[in-house]
Enzyme design. Structure first.
Site: not given
Ligand code: CP
Ligand code: NVA
Length: 308
Positions: A107, A134, A137, A225, A266, A294
């Site tokens: 990540r 992502h 997700q 989101d 998400c 997930r």
């Molecule tokens: N939806 C998602 O990826 O959540 P986190 O940021 O908690 O991993």
């Molecule tokens: N769009 C959000 C998704 C989090 C899972 C972010 O990148 O913070």
């Protein structure tokens, strides 16, 4: 060797078979406690590095748990723990990690780091969220929709608010799983041009509709989101909130959707901002199933990556 980087980079048949496998894995776990091992142990003898440059609850816990259920082991790194955050190049870090672990999940703040890692990795790399996409997700989202309503092909899926990284993956998915995509949000926060181009090049209907009620009319699935993703500075918050407020998902707006429409997010959600608690906790919301899925989907993704 197979990496799982984006939904426009993996063949649609493979994506479909990952979802089928995820369903099978999920049904085989009914009645088991969370820490119990799966019958099949495809990750036995394998160790996976989970690298988080930014916070995570779902991705962090579901990958770690899924790997353990499949018989593997994990090493989790967060923030700037690795030398990667202190001047060692991505290439060198990746070459070294490839000698120690069997798979890497990353990540990162910047997609270019993921892509460079992929260039130098001799083990599979999985995208656990970048500033641009992502995919894990959205695979969970498709699985969740189909569990409730059957095939998503031909359905009207409406994205509200910020054309975020999750939105980009949803656009890729629209092309791969053949559903119609509608975006409603301020022009400044339009979805990624390349993702729109990719979807349209596959014959997918992609509509930008500024009138939020018009956009939601007849929707089968409504998704939103956070208004301020992790890669945006907190100083942009007020401006973003002001521009995005008209696109809040609330009960009044959901009334324009089909009566059997589902709501997804998400997570993490900011209740009272992009979505109200009435919708989050209401009968159309499937957000907890999305979060659970997930786990199942990522297990199937890891299995796919490890197959030659
Ligand atoms: N939806 C998602 O990826 O959540 P986190 O940021 O908690 O991993
Ligand atoms: N769009 C959000 C998704 C989090 C899972 C972010 O990148 O913070």
């Amino acid at each position: 060797m197979k990496h799982f980087l984006d939904l426009n980079k993996t063949d649609s048949h493979d994506l479909r078979s990952i979802l089928k496998h995820a369903s099978r894995l999920k049904s085989k776990r009914r009645g088991l406690s969370k820490g119990a091992c799966d019958e099949e142990q495809p990750l036995r003898g394998n160790i996976v590095a989970l690298i988080f440059e930014k916070p995570s609850t779902r991705t962090r816990v579901s990958f770690d748990l899924g790997i353990r259920q499949m018989g593997g082991q994990t090493m989790v790194f967060s923030g700037t723990e690795l030398q990667l955050g202190h001047g060692e190049t991505i290439a060198d870090t990746t070459r070294v990690l490839s000698r120690y672990v069997d798979m890497i999940m990353l990540r990162t703040f910047d997609e270019s780091i993921l892509l460079e890692m992929t260039d130098f990795a001799s083990v599979p790399v999985i995208n656990g969220l970048t500033d641009r996409s992502h995919p894990c997700q959205v695979m969970a989202d498709i699985l969740t929709y189909e569990e409730y309503r059957g095939p998503i092909a031909g359905k009207k899926v409406v994205w509200l608010g910020d054309g975020s990284n999750v939105c980009t993956s949803l656009l890729h998915a629209a092309a791969q799983f053949e559903f119609d995509f509608v975006f409603s949000g301020p022009a400044h926060f339009n979805p990624d041009d390349k993702a729109i181009e990719f979807a349209r090049s596959k014959g997918t209907s992609v509509l930008i509709e500024r009138d939020v009620k018009q956009a939601v009319t007849g929707a089968d699935l409504v998704i939103t989101d956070t208004w301020v993703s992790m890669h945006y500075s907190q100083s942009s918050m007020e401006r973003r909130h002001n521009l995005l407020r008209p696109y809040q998902v609330n009960e009044d707006l959901m009334n324009f959707a089909n009566p059997d429409a589902l709501f997804m997010h998400c997570l993490p959600a900011h209740r009272g901002e992009e979505v109200t608690s009435e919708v989050m906790d209401g009968p159309q919301s499937v957000v907890w199933d999305e979060a659970e899925n997930r786990l199942h989907v990522q297990k199937a993704i890891m299995r796919w990556c490890m197959e030659n």
